[in-house]
Design a protein around this motif. Structure first.
Motif, short mmCIF file in Angstrom:
data_model
loop_
_atom_site.label_atom_id
_atom_site.label_comp_id
_atom_site.label_asym_id
_atom_site.label_seq_id
_atom_site.Cartn_x
_atom_site.Cartn_y
_atom_site.Cartn_z
N VAL A 63 9.51 1.79 9.35
CA VAL A 63 10.50 0.91 8.71
C VAL A 63 11.34 0.21 9.78
O VAL A 63 11.66 -0.98 9.66
CB VAL A 63 11.39 1.71 7.73
CG1 VAL A 63 12.49 0.84 7.15
CG2 VAL A 63 10.55 2.31 6.62
N ARG A 64 11.68 0.94 10.85
CA ARG A 64 12.44 0.34 11.96
C ARG A 64 11.66 -0.81 12.59
O ARG A 64 12.19 -1.89 12.84
CB ARG A 64 12.75 1.41 13.01
CG ARG A 64 13.56 0.86 14.18
CD ARG A 64 13.57 1.80 15.35
NE ARG A 64 12.22 1.87 15.89
CZ ARG A 64 11.73 2.92 16.53
NH1 ARG A 64 12.45 4.00 16.68
NH2 ARG A 64 10.50 2.90 17.00
N GLU A 65 10.37 -0.58 12.85
CA GLU A 65 9.54 -1.63 13.46
C GLU A 65 9.42 -2.84 12.54
O GLU A 65 9.47 -3.99 13.00
CB GLU A 65 8.14 -1.07 13.78
CG GLU A 65 8.13 0.09 14.74
CD GLU A 65 8.69 -0.25 16.10
OE1 GLU A 65 8.46 -1.37 16.59
OE2 GLU A 65 9.36 0.62 16.68
N ASP A 66 9.28 -2.60 11.25
CA ASP A 66 9.23 -3.72 10.29
C ASP A 66 10.54 -4.49 10.29
O ASP A 66 10.56 -5.72 10.24
CB ASP A 66 8.94 -3.20 8.88
CG ASP A 66 7.52 -2.67 8.72
OD1 ASP A 66 6.66 -3.02 9.54
OD2 ASP A 66 7.30 -1.88 7.79
N SER A 67 11.65 -3.77 10.36
CA SER A 67 12.97 -4.42 10.38
C SER A 67 13.17 -5.26 11.63
O SER A 67 13.73 -6.36 11.57
CB SER A 67 14.07 -3.36 10.28
OG SER A 67 13.95 -2.65 9.08
N GLY A 79 13.25 -3.75 1.96
CA GLY A 79 13.11 -2.89 0.79
C GLY A 79 11.64 -2.65 0.44
O GLY A 79 11.24 -1.53 0.12
N LEU A 80 10.84 -3.70 0.54
CA LEU A 80 9.41 -3.57 0.28
C LEU A 80 8.76 -2.62 1.28
O LEU A 80 7.95 -1.76 0.91
CB LEU A 80 8.74 -4.94 0.32
CG LEU A 80 7.22 -4.95 0.16
CD1 LEU A 80 6.84 -4.44 -1.22
CD2 LEU A 80 6.69 -6.35 0.39
N ALA A 81 9.12 -2.74 2.55
CA ALA A 81 8.58 -1.85 3.58
C ALA A 81 8.96 -0.40 3.30
O ALA A 81 8.14 0.51 3.45
CB ALA A 81 9.08 -2.28 4.96
N THR A 82 10.19 -0.19 2.85
CA THR A 82 10.64 1.16 2.53
C THR A 82 9.89 1.73 1.33
O THR A 82 9.47 2.88 1.34
CB THR A 82 12.16 1.16 2.26
OG1 THR A 82 12.83 0.58 3.38
CG2 THR A 82 12.68 2.55 2.02
N MET A 89 4.76 -11.21 9.04
CA MET A 89 4.34 -12.56 8.68
C MET A 89 4.86 -12.94 7.29
O MET A 89 5.24 -14.07 7.07
CB MET A 89 2.82 -12.62 8.74
CG MET A 89 2.29 -13.98 8.51
SD MET A 89 2.83 -15.05 9.83
CE MET A 89 2.16 -16.57 9.32
N SER A 90 4.85 -11.99 6.38
CA SER A 90 5.33 -12.29 5.04
C SER A 90 6.81 -12.66 5.06
O SER A 90 7.24 -13.52 4.29
CB SER A 90 5.10 -11.11 4.10
OG SER A 90 5.79 -9.97 4.57
N ALA A 91 7.56 -12.05 5.95
CA ALA A 91 8.99 -12.37 6.05
C ALA A 91 9.19 -13.80 6.52
O ALA A 91 10.05 -14.51 6.01
CB ALA A 91 9.69 -11.41 6.99
N VAL A 92 8.40 -14.25 7.47
CA VAL A 92 8.54 -15.62 8.00
C VAL A 92 8.23 -16.63 6.90
O VAL A 92 8.96 -17.61 6.73
CB VAL A 92 7.62 -15.83 9.23
CG1 VAL A 92 7.60 -17.29 9.65
CG2 VAL A 92 8.07 -14.96 10.38
N VAL A 93 7.18 -16.39 6.14
CA VAL A 93 6.83 -17.31 5.05
C VAL A 93 7.92 -17.33 3.99
O VAL A 93 8.33 -18.39 3.52
CB VAL A 93 5.46 -16.94 4.44
CG1 VAL A 93 5.17 -17.75 3.20
CG2 VAL A 93 4.37 -17.10 5.47
N LEU A 94 8.41 -16.15 3.62
CA LEU A 94 9.47 -16.07 2.61
C LEU A 94 10.76 -16.70 3.11
O LEU A 94 11.44 -17.42 2.38
CB LEU A 94 9.70 -14.61 2.21
CG LEU A 94 10.59 -14.35 1.03
CD1 LEU A 94 10.04 -15.03 -0.22
CD2 LEU A 94 10.71 -12.86 0.79
N LEU A 144 7.50 5.06 1.11
CA LEU A 144 7.71 6.10 0.10
C LEU A 144 6.44 6.34 -0.72
O LEU A 144 6.11 7.48 -1.05
CB LEU A 144 8.88 5.74 -0.81
CG LEU A 144 10.27 5.87 -0.20
CD1 LEU A 144 11.31 5.25 -1.13
CD2 LEU A 144 10.59 7.32 0.09
N ALA A 145 5.74 5.26 -1.05
CA ALA A 145 4.50 5.38 -1.81
C ALA A 145 3.44 6.11 -1.00
O ALA A 145 2.71 6.95 -1.53
CB ALA A 145 4.00 4.00 -2.23
N GLN A 146 3.35 5.79 0.29
CA GLN A 146 2.40 6.49 1.14
C GLN A 146 2.73 7.98 1.21
O GLN A 146 1.83 8.83 1.19
CB GLN A 146 2.40 5.90 2.55
CG GLN A 146 1.73 4.57 2.65
CD GLN A 146 1.82 3.99 4.05
OE1 GLN A 146 2.57 4.46 4.90
NE2 GLN A 146 1.03 2.96 4.29
#
Length: 76
Positions: free
Chosen positions: A49-53, A25-28, A1-6, A32-34
């Protein structure tokens, strides 16, 4: 959803690609933080990351080829 708004806020194709790559990049970085915080034994979750992409690519198609951008930016 954030991608659509951006993506709705972009004006040119180059800006769309920059926004999409920024969200990937944010998803990645989140994955990494997790990995660093929770020290998961599973390792880095590439599938997430694949699903987010895939979702970002679908959002890009949605913004380009449907009236969603106009609906989100109705006051312009």
């Amino acid at each position: 959803m954030s991608a659509v708004v951006l993506l709705a806020l972009t004006r040119r194709r180059r800006s769309e690609w920059r926004a999409a790559l920024g969200v990937v990049g944010l998803a990645t970085v989140i994955e990494l933080a997790q990995l660093a915080i929770y020290q998961m034994s599973v390792g880095f979750e590439w599938w997430d990351v694949r699903e987010d992409s895939i979702g970002i690519a679908l959002g890009l198609l949605l913004i380009r080829y449907t009236p969603v951008r106009g609906m989100l930016l109705k006051n312009e």
